[in-house]
Design an enzyme around this catalytic site. Structure first.
Site: not given
Length: 459
Positions: A164, A200
């Site tokens: 990312k 997550d």
């Protein structure tokens, strides 16, 4: 082709014929389920873990919320170009207060040193605690860290690689919990106990399990896709804790990292030329192949590639495209959701999208065909996810299972939930009941709940 779609049937039949490769048959779904389980077992086994595509990382989260967790907890959610700090006050089951703030991470810090990154996070934590008058309190913290981690315990996670857009030096191969502790210690002004590190999907599962004690699977279908589930400790070769004896916990949560399923060729029998083109032009060719067939990062582009091919073949728009349509990445995933939200027989959203793409000359027939292409792409994504979830539910073989789900595709696509329920029902063992539950603020509240459960257990 006229505006009222006079030649509709002829062209639609051709489009339907061309789209057949995007539709998974029941036989193919059964084969995918078989291959998913084989790959999960390879990830769980010490002998095959290193070369398994689906890594099945052990999270060391062994206790689910029981609704008795109480008190104030901090959560830190780091997974992209900004991060969130949350203060959660659990009062009793289903009653909690939550305050949160988003902080940016400047590009210079994303590409700087690990020390700079963690000092920045610690400073934001301290400022947040001042703002919310808990600066003097000693609070437990759950840390959601959504980058590839090898966990060695509930509070020890070694960064495998940055993704990312991050590339902070001195962090890969290090324990990120220790780096955060060191940064907090360097300040010396706040008292924070880091109780757990998680990703997550684990946060989503925990967040849903607080309200629904049957929750055993956490699923993300958003920009990316991943799942975690509850596994028996005896099936986890790499679990580095006691496996037998009095008071030993029988289960542990597994972070599958299933986006990489198919990297060894296991999905080649259902991949299309569109999938191969998306992979070739991605930043990680040959990696995360299942994710590229499912997630929001790629769904719009899959639809665009099919639309472009059929336009060039003269099956759409009278063979006349537009500069925007022919440009990579310009057919957004949100367009798929918008087009499929039109009521049957109406093309209000579809026309708006096509006009944005410079295709004002589209007929009703073109609109019907574009919608059909979008439906094929999104249904295939929902069916691939369903194959994995049905395989996990059957593997656990519990009488009743809730799947906690988060992510923009599941949240905003008008039919994704229904497509999944229908397909999972078809392939789950008849005696098992299941339901899908939308996670409200999964990764943030989930991190605080992991910390709360850890505190409850320690007491």
């Amino acid at each position: 082709m006229n505006r009222d779609g006079g030649a509709a049937t002829c062209s639609s039949e051709k489009i339907r014929e061309q789209c057949k490769e995007l539709i998974l048959t029941d036989k193919q779904i059964e084969e995918i389920m078989r291959r998913v389980i084989k790959e999960i077992n390879r990830g769980l086994s010490k002998e095959t873990h290193a070369e398994a595509d689906v890594k099945c990382f052990i999270t060391y989260v062994q206790d689910l919320p029981n609704g008795k967790e109480k008190g104030k907890f901090l959560a830190l959610d780091l997974g992209g170009t900004n991060f969130r700090v949350l203060l959660i006050h659990l009062k009793d089951e289903n009653d909690f207060e939550m305050l949160s703030k988003i902080y940016a991470i400047p590009q210079s810090i994303m590409l700087g040193s690990g020390t700079q990154l963690f000092d920045h996070i610690a400073e934001c934590l301290a400022n947040f605690m001042k703002e919310h008058s808990v600066y003097e309190e000693r609070l437990p913290l759950g840390f959601t860290f959504s980058f590839p981690l090898t966990q060695l315990g509930l509070t020890k996670g070694i960064l495998a690689r940055w993704t990312k857009g991050f590339n902070c030096s001195g962090v890969v191969g290090e324990d990120v919990v220790q780096l955060l502790k060191d940064a907090i210690a360097r300040r010396g002004d706040v008292q924070i106990d880091i109780c757990a590190i998680l990703n997550d999907t684990t946060g989503t599962l925990m967040s849903c399990a607080w309200k629904n004690h049957n929750c055993r699977i956490g699923l993300i279908v958003g920009t990316g896709s991943n799942a975690c589930y509850v596994e028996r400790v005896e099936n986890c070769d790499l679990f580095d804790g006691p496996k037998s004896g009095p008071n030993i916990k029988q289960h542990v949560m597994i972070n599958t990292e299933w986006g990489a399923f198919g990297d060894d060729g296991a999905l080649d029998f259902v991949r299309t030329e569109y999938d191969r083109e998306i992979d070739q032009h991605s930043i990680n060719p040959g990696r995360q192949l299942q994710e590229k067939m499912i997630s929001g990062m790629y769904m719009g582009e899959l639809a665009r590639l099919a639309i472009v091919r059929f336009t060039k073949a003269g099956l759409l728009f009278g063979g006349v495209g537009s500069d925007i349509l022919f440009k990579r990445g310009q057919f957004f995933t949100k367009y798929v959701s918008e087009i499929e939200s039109d009521k049957p027989g109406t093309y209000y959203n579809c026309r708006e999208v096509l006009e944005e793409l410079g295709l004002e000359h589209a007929t009703d027939e073109d609109c019907a065909n574009v919608r059909y292409i979008c439906e094929c792409v999104s249904s295939r994504a929902a069916h691939l996810v369903s194959a994995g979830i049905a395989a996990l539910i059957n593997k656990m073989d519990e009488p009743s299972v809730t799947v906690g789900v988060d992510g923009s595709v599941y949240r905003f696509h008008p039919k994704f939930h229904d497509l999944m329920v229908q397909k999972i029902r078809q392939f789950v063992k008849p005696h098992i009941s299941f339901d899908l539950m939308l996670s409200e603020d999964g990764s943030g509240r989930g991190a605080a709940l992991v910390a709360a459960v850890a505190c409850r257990e320690a007491q």
